[in-house]
Write an enzyme that holds these catalytic residues in place. Structure first.
Site, PDB file in Angstrom:
ATOM      1  N   GLU A  38       0.783  -1.121   0.049  1.00  7.33           N
ATOM      2  CA  GLU A  38       0.061   0.050   0.061  1.00  7.33           C
ATOM      3  C   GLU A  38       0.851   1.169  -0.128  1.00  7.33           C
ATOM      4  O   GLU A  38       1.630   1.410   0.935  1.00  7.33           O
ATOM      5  CB  GLU A  38      -0.854   0.181   1.075  1.00  7.33           C
ATOM      6  CG  GLU A  38      -1.715   1.193   1.409  1.00  7.33           C
ATOM      7  CD  GLU A  38      -2.351   1.841   0.283  1.00  7.33           C
ATOM      8  OE1 GLU A  38      -3.483   1.082  -0.212  1.00  7.33           O
ATOM      9  OE2 GLU A  38      -2.248   2.959  -0.094  1.00  7.33           O
ATOM     10  N   GLY A  39       0.593   2.268  -1.150  1.00  5.79           N
ATOM     11  CA  GLY A  39       1.457   3.422  -1.229  1.00  5.79           C
ATOM     12  C   GLY A  39       1.126   4.483  -0.279  1.00  5.79           C
ATOM     13  O   GLY A  39       1.885   5.239   0.253  1.00  5.79           O
TER      14      GLY A  39
ATOM     15  N   THR B 219      -9.423   4.752  -0.294  1.00  2.00           N
ATOM     16  CA  THR B 219     -10.140   5.824  -0.561  1.00  2.00           C
ATOM     17  C   THR B 219     -11.332   5.869   0.418  1.00  2.00           C
ATOM     18  O   THR B 219     -11.499   6.936   1.126  1.00  2.00           O
ATOM     19  CB  THR B 219     -10.698   5.712  -1.926  1.00  2.00           C
ATOM     20  OG1 THR B 219      -9.962   5.793  -2.841  1.00  2.00           O
ATOM     21  CG2 THR B 219     -11.793   7.113  -2.301  1.00  2.00           C
TER      22      THR B 219
ATOM     23  N   ALA C 201     -17.635   0.531  -1.989  1.00  2.00           N
ATOM     24  CA  ALA C 201     -17.044   0.018  -0.935  1.00  2.00           C
ATOM     25  C   ALA C 201     -17.399  -1.445  -0.606  1.00  2.00           C
ATOM     26  O   ALA C 201     -16.438  -2.588  -0.577  1.00  2.00           O
ATOM     27  CB  ALA C 201     -16.944   0.781   0.282  1.00  2.00           C
TER      28      ALA C 201
ATOM     29  N   HIS D 297     -43.181  -1.394  15.815  1.00  4.79           N
ATOM     30  CA  HIS D 297     -43.815  -0.315  15.782  1.00  4.79           C
ATOM     31  C   HIS D 297     -43.429   0.789  17.063  1.00  4.79           C
ATOM     32  O   HIS D 297     -43.155   0.090  18.123  1.00  4.79           O
ATOM     33  CB  HIS D 297     -45.393  -0.474  15.849  1.00  4.79           C
ATOM     34  CG  HIS D 297     -46.145   0.544  16.095  1.00  4.79           C
ATOM     35  ND1 HIS D 297     -46.246   1.604  14.770  1.00  4.79           N
ATOM     36  CD2 HIS D 297     -46.560   1.523  16.961  1.00  4.79           C
ATOM     37  CE1 HIS D 297     -46.955   2.522  14.991  1.00  4.79           C
ATOM     38  NE2 HIS D 297     -47.392   2.549  16.401  1.00  4.79           N
TER      39      HIS D 297
HETATM   40  P1  FAD Z   1      -9.575   2.206  -2.895  1.00  7.90           P
HETATM   41  O1  FAD Z   1     -10.263   2.567  -1.536  1.00  7.90           O
HETATM   42  O2  FAD Z   1      -9.406   3.226  -3.837  1.00  7.90           O
HETATM   43  O3  FAD Z   1      -8.181   1.809  -2.461  1.00  7.90           O
HETATM   44  C1  FAD Z   1      -7.206   1.422  -3.331  1.00  7.90           C
HETATM   45  C2  FAD Z   1      -5.718   1.576  -2.760  1.00  7.90           C
HETATM   46  O4  FAD Z   1      -4.757   1.358  -3.518  1.00  7.90           O
HETATM   47  C3  FAD Z   1      -5.456   2.931  -2.180  1.00  7.90           C
HETATM   48  O5  FAD Z   1      -5.178   2.922  -0.736  1.00  7.90           O
HETATM   49  C4  FAD Z   1      -4.221   3.128  -2.954  1.00  7.90           C
HETATM   50  O6  FAD Z   1      -3.141   4.252  -2.050  1.00  7.90           O
HETATM   51  C5  FAD Z   1      -3.556   1.953  -3.190  1.00  7.90           C
HETATM   52  N1  FAD Z   1      -2.714   2.093  -4.308  1.00  7.90           N
HETATM   53  C6  FAD Z   1      -2.951   2.328  -5.733  1.00  7.90           C
HETATM   54  N2  FAD Z   1      -2.106   2.157  -6.658  1.00  7.90           N
HETATM   55  C7  FAD Z   1      -1.219   1.611  -5.725  1.00  7.90           C
HETATM   56  C8  FAD Z   1       0.249   1.211  -6.083  1.00  7.90           C
HETATM   57  N3  FAD Z   1       0.709   1.116  -7.262  1.00  7.90           N
HETATM   58  N4  FAD Z   1       0.778   0.517  -5.172  1.00  7.90           N
HETATM   59  C9  FAD Z   1       0.516   0.383  -3.765  1.00  7.90           C
HETATM   60  N5  FAD Z   1      -0.712   1.124  -3.602  1.00  7.90           N
HETATM   61  C10 FAD Z   1      -1.515   1.388  -4.370  1.00  7.90           C
HETATM   62  N6  FAD Z   1     -18.672   3.807  -1.546  1.00  7.90           N
HETATM   63  C11 FAD Z   1     -19.521   3.423  -0.603  1.00  7.90           C
HETATM   64  O7  FAD Z   1     -20.068   2.203  -0.780  1.00  7.90           O
HETATM   65  N7  FAD Z   1     -20.245   4.212   0.089  1.00  7.90           N
HETATM   66  C12 FAD Z   1     -20.050   5.401   0.672  1.00  7.90           C
HETATM   67  O8  FAD Z   1     -20.571   6.251   1.265  1.00  7.90           O
HETATM   68  C13 FAD Z   1     -18.868   6.127  -0.345  1.00  7.90           C
HETATM   69  N8  FAD Z   1     -18.709   7.340  -0.277  1.00  7.90           N
HETATM   70  C14 FAD Z   1     -17.759   7.819  -0.835  1.00  7.90           C
HETATM   71  C15 FAD Z   1     -17.278   9.158  -0.820  1.00  7.90           C
HETATM   72  C16 FAD Z   1     -16.341   9.753  -1.556  1.00  7.90           C
HETATM   73  C17 FAD Z   1     -15.871  11.307  -1.388  1.00  7.90           C
HETATM   74  C18 FAD Z   1     -15.458   9.054  -2.337  1.00  7.90           C
HETATM   75  C19 FAD Z   1     -14.474   9.661  -3.243  1.00  7.90           C
HETATM   76  C20 FAD Z   1     -15.729   7.641  -2.632  1.00  7.90           C
HETATM   77  C21 FAD Z   1     -16.889   7.126  -1.852  1.00  7.90           C
HETATM   78  N9  FAD Z   1     -17.568   5.689  -2.044  1.00  7.90           N
HETATM   79  C22 FAD Z   1     -18.314   5.334  -1.475  1.00  7.90           C
HETATM   80  C23 FAD Z   1     -16.461   4.860  -2.915  1.00  7.90           C
HETATM   81  C24 FAD Z   1     -15.597   3.971  -2.074  1.00  7.90           C
HETATM   82  O9  FAD Z   1     -14.553   4.610  -1.538  1.00  7.90           O
HETATM   83  C25 FAD Z   1     -14.742   3.055  -3.023  1.00  7.90           C
HETATM   84  O10 FAD Z   1     -15.814   2.314  -3.865  1.00  7.90           O
HETATM   85  C26 FAD Z   1     -13.876   2.050  -2.378  1.00  7.90           C
HETATM   86  O11 FAD Z   1     -12.974   2.747  -1.800  1.00  7.90           O
HETATM   87  C27 FAD Z   1     -13.054   1.192  -3.475  1.00  7.90           C
HETATM   88  O12 FAD Z   1     -12.258   0.090  -2.771  1.00  7.90           O
HETATM   89  P2  FAD Z   1     -11.036  -0.299  -3.456  1.00  7.90           P
HETATM   90  O13 FAD Z   1     -10.392  -1.122  -2.545  1.00  7.90           O
HETATM   91  O14 FAD Z   1     -11.484  -0.852  -4.920  1.00  7.90           O
HETATM   92  O15 FAD Z   1     -10.044   0.875  -3.797  1.00  7.90           O
END
Ligand code: FAD
Ligand code: NAD
Length: 466
Positions: free
Chosen positions: A33-34, A40, A321, A445
């Site tokens: 993890e970077g 996110t 998420a 209720h």
């Molecule tokens: P991410 O959470 O994006 O994680 C990817 C990780 O990979 C990051 O930590 C990144 O640093 C790491 N990474 C990337 N490239 C590299 C690399 N080359 N080397 C090492 N590490 C790397 N979803 C919901 O279901 N409910 C919500 O209420 C909701 N609210 C949101 C609000 C906001 C403002 C935003 C922006 C998004 C929201 N989402 C919500 C969407 C949700 O955040 C994402 O769907 C979810 O985080 C996706 O998970 P993921 O594991 O696929 O990726």
């Protein structure tokens, strides 16, 4: 060179859940993890946004009471110290990300901090890995490679992030509140955070390319949210495109008749969608089958390369998420030899506006498009006692079911607090419930959940309270 059975790139909800489950199943797992584990969602997405929305709701409630409250509550001159609000929000984020790090450790996952670069389908190099973990250029080989790099905000090429133009990440951590905020995009982020900023006292205008807010939801569901935006005094510019913002804060927009105008703004939140994070770390060298920027996967999250898997936002919509987590858990079990497929009856979605919107399964229009002969019925919160006590009578619960055997195909709801109904919706769909099952279930209720039972009863032609 280190070796692993499973190497995961990305510690967001997809990656960290896969890592925990894999380790539980005895798979030797390394997670790269970077930034911070939690991705996110925990750091700059779901959790901090919901914290800020809650703080804004509380402040707005007090401000409203100051003016007039039919409940007899008076609160004089409420104020908010946004620096403390953000510190409180950061405290929640830190508790959760710390908890995830502890769970990874407890389960024996090796977390390597650094940016991964793909060498080939079985080898990854980690830039800036701490010296204790092998230092920069650390190479890790693996039997299985799981890509979980998530997504990033889409930038408008003529209005890149920087200066006045901010993304959801900056809007979640203001040093101080702007006087005026323009929001580009009336989707999830634009509306959730635009509304929160308005409730914090900021003047908010929203510019949306389509002719309505929340174009991904059906118009009936978006209607109470539209009414709430009007009540809050958010100005809406629908069917409009932004052209650019100058140094003085003049945001130029163009409407559907090509008429240009300008809005004076302090900041511009660009929330026009997110894009899979699939470039810049050697993923292209694998020549995987892609869907645009998203990695193409099958119903087991396998990519077109053997033993290379992909989950979460990297694989495209819906970027949620809970989808990423469910996929991550499944991939870990598949690698451990279990038989799994990703075929959920529904992936519920919640929009945390005020009122909230929930959808699970098919809407009436989607059922029609799918060629299913369906019936649907709604129950309004104006006829629900609990909703009245919560001053939240706008909105409804709607059910969609097959006409022939009453199998429930979908649920939708809009109203204050309806996000918590999503569990009941998903469970009924996953368990193959029929209208009679829900209509025959005793619901406590007074609760908003009674509207679920009443919607099912209404679809059967015998609602009691409407
Ligand atoms: P991410 O959470 O994006 O994680 C990817 C990780 O990979 C990051 O930590 C990144 O640093 C790491 N990474 C990337 N490239 C590299 C690399 N080359 N080397 C090492 N590490 C790397 N979803 C919901 O279901 N409910 C919500 O209420 C909701 N609210 C949101 C609000 C906001 C403002 C935003 C922006 C998004 C929201 N989402 C919500 C969407 C949700 O955040 C994402 O769907 C979810 O985080 C996706 O998970 P993921 O594991 O696929 O990726
Ligand atoms: P979105 O897709 O929800 O909304 C983008 C909006 O921007 C759309 O209404 C679109 O018509 C509009 N748009 C696109 N280009 C435009 C332009 N040039 N000018 C004006 N409007 C334009 O995207 P988002 O709000 O950025 O959110 C990104 C993703 O993050 C969501 O799709 C969702 O997957 C995830 N998210 C989920 C939640 C949640 O589950 N509650 C909350 C926030 C974010």
């Amino acid at each position: 060179m280190q070796s692993s059975q499973l190497l995961i790139i990305g510690g967001g909800p997809g990656g960290y859940v896969a890592a925990i489950r894999a380790a539980q199943l005895g798979i030797q797992t390394i997670l790269v993890e970077g930034e911070n584990v939690g991705g996110t969602c925990l750091n700059v997405g779901c959790i901090p946004s919901k914290a800020l929305i809650h703080a804004a709701d509380e402040f707005h409630k007090l401000s409203r009471y100051g003016a007039e409250s039919p409940m007899g509550i008076q609160a004089h001159s409420p104020s908010i110290d946004i620096v403390r609000t953000i510190a409180w929000k950061d405290g929640i984020v830190n508790r959760l990300t710390g908890g995830v790090a502890a769970l990874l450790k407890k389960n024996g996952v090796q977390v390597v901090k650094g940016w991964a670069r793909i060498i080939d389908g079985k080898t990854v190099e980690v830039m800036n890995a701490p010296a204790a973990q092998g230092g920069s250029g650390l190479r890790i080989s693996c039997e299985h490679l799981l890509l979980a790099t998530g997504s990033e905000p889409v930038e408008l090429p003529f209005m890149p992030f920087g200066g006045r133009v901010i993304s959801s990440t900056q809007v979640l951590s203001p040093d101080n509140l702007p006087e005026t905020l323009a929001v580009v995009g009336a989707g999830y982020i634009g509306l959730e955070l635009g509304m929160a900023y308005r409730k914090l006292g900021v003047k908010v205008c929203i510019v949306e390319a389509q002719d309505r807010i929340l174009p991904a939801y059906d118009a009936e569901l978006a209607k109470p949210v539209l009414a709430a935006l009007k009540t809050l005094g958010v100005s809406l510019h629908l069917s409009c495109r932004v052209l650019g913002v100058d140094d003085a804060g003049s945001l130029r927009i163009k409407d559907s008749q090509d008429k240009e105008s300008a809005l004076a703004v302090d900041q511009v939140l660009v929330a026009v969608g997110r894009r899979a994070r699939s470039s810049g770390f050697g993923l292209d060298s694998l020549l995987l089958d892609m869907n645009g920027p998203a990695v193409q996967i099958d119903d087991q999250c396998r990519t077109s390369m053997r033993d290379v898997w992909a989950i979460g936002d990297l694989t495209g919509e819906p970027m949620l998420a809970h989808r990423a987590m469910a996929q991550g858990e499944m991939v870990a079990e598949l690698i451990a030899g279990k038989h799994r497929r990703f075929v959920p009856a529904s992936i519920p979605a919640v929009c945390f506006t005020d009122p909230e919107i929930v959808v699970a399964g098919l809407t009436p229009d989607e059922a029609k498009t799918a060629g299913v002969d369906a019936i649907s019925a709604s129950f309004p919160f104006s006829a629900n006692g609990r909703a009245m006590t919560l001053e939240s009578t706008d909105g409804f619960v709607r059910v969609v079911a097959r006409r022939d055997n009453h199998l429930i195909l979908g649920w939708q709801a809009v109203g204050r607090g309806v996000s918590e109904l999503s569990a009941a919706f998903s469970q009924s769909l996953e368990m193959g419930a029929r209208l009679e099952d829900v209509a025959g279930t005793i619901h406590a209720h007074p609760s908003l959940g009674e509207a679920i039972q009443e919607a099912a009863m209404r679809a059967l032609g015998h609602a009691l309270h409407v």
